[in-house]
Design a protein around this motif. Structure first.
Motif, PDB file in Angstrom:
ATOM      1  N   PHE A 175      61.634  32.505  58.904  1.00 48.20           N
ATOM      2  CA  PHE A 175      61.848  31.130  59.342  1.00 48.20           C
ATOM      3  C   PHE A 175      60.879  30.225  58.587  1.00 48.20           C
ATOM      4  O   PHE A 175      59.941  30.699  57.923  1.00 48.20           O
ATOM      5  CB  PHE A 175      61.711  30.968  60.861  1.00 48.20           C
ATOM      6  CG  PHE A 175      60.317  31.187  61.402  1.00 48.20           C
ATOM      7  CD1 PHE A 175      59.434  30.127  61.567  1.00 48.20           C
ATOM      8  CD2 PHE A 175      59.899  32.458  61.795  1.00 48.20           C
ATOM      9  CE1 PHE A 175      58.165  30.322  62.090  1.00 48.20           C
ATOM     10  CE2 PHE A 175      58.637  32.667  62.322  1.00 48.20           C
ATOM     11  CZ  PHE A 175      57.763  31.592  62.472  1.00 48.20           C
ATOM     12  N   THR A 177      58.335  26.817  58.973  1.00 50.40           N
ATOM     13  CA  THR A 177      57.656  25.967  59.942  1.00 50.40           C
ATOM     14  C   THR A 177      57.845  24.495  59.585  1.00 50.40           C
ATOM     15  O   THR A 177      58.153  24.153  58.431  1.00 50.40           O
ATOM     16  CB  THR A 177      56.153  26.276  59.985  1.00 50.40           C
ATOM     17  OG1 THR A 177      55.530  25.750  58.799  1.00 50.40           O
ATOM     18  CG2 THR A 177      55.899  27.770  60.081  1.00 50.40           C
ATOM     19  N   PRO A 178      57.655  23.580  60.552  1.00 55.32           N
ATOM     20  CA  PRO A 178      57.745  22.148  60.235  1.00 55.32           C
ATOM     21  C   PRO A 178      56.743  21.702  59.183  1.00 55.32           C
ATOM     22  O   PRO A 178      56.982  20.715  58.483  1.00 55.32           O
ATOM     23  CB  PRO A 178      57.463  21.477  61.595  1.00 55.32           C
ATOM     24  CG  PRO A 178      57.863  22.493  62.600  1.00 55.32           C
ATOM     25  CD  PRO A 178      57.505  23.819  62.001  1.00 55.32           C
ATOM     26  N   SER A 179      55.620  22.419  59.055  1.00 54.24           N
ATOM     27  CA  SER A 179      54.619  22.075  58.036  1.00 54.24           C
ATOM     28  C   SER A 179      54.882  22.769  56.705  1.00 54.24           C
ATOM     29  O   SER A 179      54.026  22.778  55.828  1.00 54.24           O
ATOM     30  CB  SER A 179      53.214  22.416  58.549  1.00 54.24           C
ATOM     31  OG  SER A 179      53.149  23.760  58.988  1.00 54.24           O
ATOM     32  N   ARG A 180      56.073  23.355  56.564  1.00 50.74           N
ATOM     33  CA  ARG A 180      56.578  23.919  55.303  1.00 50.74           C
ATOM     34  C   ARG A 180      55.802  25.150  54.842  1.00 50.74           C
ATOM     35  O   ARG A 180      55.329  25.230  53.717  1.00 50.74           O
ATOM     36  CB  ARG A 180      56.645  22.843  54.222  1.00 50.74           C
ATOM     37  CG  ARG A 180      57.806  21.882  54.463  1.00 50.74           C
ATOM     38  CD  ARG A 180      57.861  20.771  53.435  1.00 50.74           C
ATOM     39  NE  ARG A 180      57.986  21.226  52.070  1.00 50.74           N
ATOM     40  CZ  ARG A 180      59.144  21.590  51.489  1.00 50.74           C
ATOM     41  NH1 ARG A 180      60.271  21.572  52.179  1.00 50.74           N
ATOM     42  NH2 ARG A 180      59.169  21.957  50.221  1.00 50.74           N
ATOM     43  N   TRP A 202      52.961  34.882  55.268  1.00 46.83           N
ATOM     44  CA  TRP A 202      53.374  33.515  54.989  1.00 46.83           C
ATOM     45  C   TRP A 202      52.910  33.088  53.604  1.00 46.83           C
ATOM     46  O   TRP A 202      51.932  33.591  53.060  1.00 46.83           O
ATOM     47  CB  TRP A 202      52.848  32.551  56.058  1.00 46.83           C
ATOM     48  CG  TRP A 202      51.348  32.556  56.209  1.00 46.83           C
ATOM     49  CD1 TRP A 202      50.450  31.750  55.589  1.00 46.83           C
ATOM     50  CD2 TRP A 202      50.572  33.434  57.049  1.00 46.83           C
ATOM     51  NE1 TRP A 202      49.166  32.055  55.979  1.00 46.83           N
ATOM     52  CE2 TRP A 202      49.225  33.075  56.886  1.00 46.83           C
ATOM     53  CE3 TRP A 202      50.894  34.474  57.930  1.00 46.83           C
ATOM     54  CZ2 TRP A 202      48.194  33.738  57.556  1.00 46.83           C
ATOM     55  CZ3 TRP A 202      49.878  35.119  58.601  1.00 46.83           C
ATOM     56  CH2 TRP A 202      48.551  34.746  58.418  1.00 46.83           C
ATOM     57  N   PRO A 235      60.623  28.209  64.648  1.00 47.85           N
ATOM     58  CA  PRO A 235      59.694  27.105  64.427  1.00 47.85           C
ATOM     59  C   PRO A 235      59.685  26.160  65.612  1.00 47.85           C
ATOM     60  O   PRO A 235      60.673  26.030  66.340  1.00 47.85           O
ATOM     61  CB  PRO A 235      60.269  26.417  63.177  1.00 47.85           C
ATOM     62  CG  PRO A 235      61.735  26.724  63.223  1.00 47.85           C
ATOM     63  CD  PRO A 235      61.842  28.094  63.824  1.00 47.85           C
ATOM     64  N   ASN A 240      54.779  27.574  66.761  1.00 51.10           N
ATOM     65  CA  ASN A 240      55.892  28.441  66.415  1.00 51.10           C
ATOM     66  C   ASN A 240      55.820  29.674  67.314  1.00 51.10           C
ATOM     67  O   ASN A 240      54.769  30.001  67.865  1.00 51.10           O
ATOM     68  CB  ASN A 240      55.800  28.844  64.940  1.00 51.10           C
ATOM     69  CG  ASN A 240      55.626  27.641  64.032  1.00 51.10           C
ATOM     70  OD1 ASN A 240      56.492  26.796  63.926  1.00 51.10           O
ATOM     71  ND2 ASN A 240      54.458  27.565  63.381  1.00 51.10           N
ATOM     72  N   GLN A 253      48.745  26.628  64.074  1.00 49.93           N
ATOM     73  CA  GLN A 253      47.973  26.264  62.897  1.00 49.93           C
ATOM     74  C   GLN A 253      46.566  25.843  63.308  1.00 49.93           C
ATOM     75  O   GLN A 253      46.383  25.125  64.303  1.00 49.93           O
ATOM     76  CB  GLN A 253      48.670  25.127  62.150  1.00 49.93           C
ATOM     77  CG  GLN A 253      48.281  25.018  60.688  1.00 49.93           C
ATOM     78  CD  GLN A 253      49.279  24.199  59.887  1.00 49.93           C
ATOM     79  OE1 GLN A 253      50.281  23.737  60.419  1.00 49.93           O
ATOM     80  NE2 GLN A 253      49.016  24.025  58.600  1.00 49.93           N
ATOM     81  N   TRP A 260      46.243  30.330  60.462  1.00 51.42           N
ATOM     82  CA  TRP A 260      47.085  30.558  61.629  1.00 51.42           C
ATOM     83  C   TRP A 260      46.389  31.473  62.629  1.00 51.42           C
ATOM     84  O   TRP A 260      45.692  32.405  62.253  1.00 51.42           O
ATOM     85  CB  TRP A 260      48.416  31.217  61.231  1.00 51.42           C
ATOM     86  CG  TRP A 260      49.288  30.363  60.364  1.00 51.42           C
ATOM     87  CD1 TRP A 260      49.463  30.490  59.013  1.00 51.42           C
ATOM     88  CD2 TRP A 260      50.098  29.255  60.774  1.00 51.42           C
ATOM     89  NE1 TRP A 260      50.334  29.530  58.558  1.00 51.42           N
ATOM     90  CE2 TRP A 260      50.740  28.756  59.620  1.00 51.42           C
ATOM     91  CE3 TRP A 260      50.339  28.640  62.003  1.00 51.42           C
ATOM     92  CZ2 TRP A 260      51.605  27.674  59.658  1.00 51.42           C
ATOM     93  CZ3 TRP A 260      51.212  27.555  62.050  1.00 51.42           C
ATOM     94  CH2 TRP A 260      51.828  27.086  60.886  1.00 51.42           C
TER      95      TRP A 260
END
Length: 503
Positions: A175, A177-180, A202, A235, A240, A253, A260
């Motif tokens: 997946f 995350t919104p923070s790419r 990641w 996410p 997450n 984060q 993380w």
């Protein structure tokens, strides 16, 4: 006697006997409950005249920067994209191997050891069906087939998806995350190169090719301890979520050298399949191995479900990885689609949960993947024949019957002390379009042979139905029988008289 109003509580009950289900609905199909009343679900129609090449297990609608809507379909034998009403084959030309439609040899996360063997090849003991992870990366598509690598498609319909440089070649699920950050669950360790089913890995932020740990970069990995393998991730805005087969972790984060943190949120609440979780209304819902759960911060909580036993005892062996959750936002609903072995190995049933009211429904449906489409403002789904539909549109099932019905448990008068002589009924039906029918079932004892009276036709202008039925216990079934099809059922009132103690 005066007309008897039959009061039925909202929601479907499948986990009790007929006698114990008096005053409840005990069977249904294509029904939802709105304000406590059963009504037909919306219709559906084909979104494309062309069919997919394979069996779709994951789909993702999105709108790229060029404002063109697209839908990606992850199939057992490839990857396709619907653009401008036309299907394009974007299956990676290298690095991808077609998988199985069905789980083989006891495979699947509901049976056997999750981490037995690798996911790209058969271990001889277990091989799950092919299920993809799909996500957007800016305007592009990221796609990862179970047990294989990470691929990116850059929207050129003449070019297939290609392997992401530097990414691990074996991935359980993925997946973004919104923070790419691209997050891989169950993948190869950076140093040893060995596959680790409990590894989270990641990339560098904003760089899906950066998978090497450095002193100045953000890429990293960590092995989580709960469970035998990581199953799925999702996410979120604040955090997450990562599930193993037995537990739930948060992925938060930290904005320091750790990047993380992974606090353990709950044990004994694992995820049954990678796509079996969905979020709506700020909460996350998922299907575990023996019950359903919700998480809204704090600790996961089990959801009271009167369908549990029927669902889990009849889940097709080896096919649990096919289970997926689907959101229908307009009705505040989560649907779980799953394969019931009584009808075969393919997905054939659903359980529907209204997150606003807590009411459940269930029924049959051939849908192998489902997702909300922002441009269509409606769900998009695929079936086992590769047909693609838009849902909650119109009043028919692609021009045919929707197939809606609902049936009560047995009811009686004076705890079954008297036989019932039913001379007719008054139908309270709203929003009726098309024909409907009412069937009465009676028994002298709860174990005696069922007698059937009807079905009796109910038109949109029908106020009263005349018939004769007799029995100590009775139930009824209401169903739509034409296309278009729409109805909402209120209270039924039966013209009932007591008669002798014996038939």
């Amino acid at each position: 006697m005066p007309l008897q109003r039959i009061v039925i509580a909202p929601g479907l009950v499948l986990d009790d006997t007929e006698a114990a289900s008096e005053g409840r609905w005990v069977a249904a199909d294509k029904i939802r409950f709105e304000d406590g009343r059963p009504q037909t679900i919306g219709g559906w129609e084909k979104l494309s005249l062309s069919s997919l090449n394979g069996t779709c297990r994951s789909l993702l609608p999105w709108i790229a920067a060029d404002t063109t809507p697209r839908i990606a379909f992850g199939e057992h034998d490839g990857l396709e994209a619907l653009v401008g009403g036309q299907l394009f084959d974007i299956t990676p030309s290298t690095g991808f191997t077609a998988g199985s439609v069905d789980g083989l040899s006891g495979a699947g996360f509901g049976t056997g050891a999750y981490s037995s063997g690798t996911y790209g090849t058969s271990s001889g003991a277990a091989e799950p069906p092919m299920v993809w992870s799909l996500a957007t990366w800016g305007s592009d598509l990221l796609a990862s087939p179970r047990g294989q690598g990470l691929f990116e498609w850059s929207l050129n319909t003449a070019s297939p998806a290609a392997a992401v440089s530097g990414a691990p070649s074996e991935v359980g699920t993925m997946f973004v995350t919104p923070s790419r950050f691209v997050v891989l669950l169950g993948t190869k360790e950076e140093v040893s190169g060995d596959y680790n089913p409990r590894l989270v890995r990641w990339c560098d932020q904003e760089d899906n090719t950066g998978w090497t740990t450095t002193a100045t970069g953000e890429a990293g990995e960590i092995e989580l301890q709960e469970g035998s393998a990581l199953v799925g991730g999702m996410p979120g805005v604040q955090e997450n979520l990562v599930w193993s087969d037995t537990a739930l972790y948060a992925m938060r984060q930290t904005f320091d050298d750790l990047i993380w943190q992974f606090p353990l949120i709950g044990r004994n609440c694992g995820l049954i399949a990678k796509n079996a979780a969905a979020a709506i209304g700020g909460r996350t819902y998922w299907m575990g191995h023996s019950q359903f759960y919700v998480y809204s911060g704090g600790v996961p909580e089990p959801i009271d479900c009167p369908l549990d036993q029927d669902i889990f005892k009849n889940l097709a062996p080896g096919q649990a990885e096919k289970v997926f959750a689907a959101v229908n936002e307009a009705f505040s609903e989560i649907w779980w689609f799953y394969p019931d072995f009584r009808y075969g190995n393919e997905i054939n049933r659903y359980a529907l949960f209204n997150v606003r009211t807590g009411i459940w429904s269930a029924g049959t449906f051939d849908r192998t993947a489902w997702a909300m489409s922002s441009d269509l403002q409606a769900p998009v789904a695929a079936n086992s024949d590769g047909e693609v539909f838009i849902h909650e549109t119109g009043l028919s099932g692609d021009g045919g019957l929707i197939g809606s019905y609902i049936r009560t448990g047995m009811f009686d008068l004076d705890d079954g002390e008297h036989l019932l002589y039913i001379k007719g009924a008054m139908a309270d039906v709203a929003n009726q379009v098309g024909g409907a029918k009412l069937t009465i079932y009676t028994r002298e004892t709860m174990r005696s042979t069922e007698r059937v009276f009807g079905p009796y036709t109910i038109a949109a202008n029908t106020e009263r139905i005349w018939f004769e039925a007799i029995g100590r216990f009775a139930s009824f079934r209401f169903e739509g029988v034409s296309a278009p099809e729409c109805w909402r059922l209120g209270d039924l009132r039966f013209d009932v008289e007591k008669t002798g103690m014996r038939m």
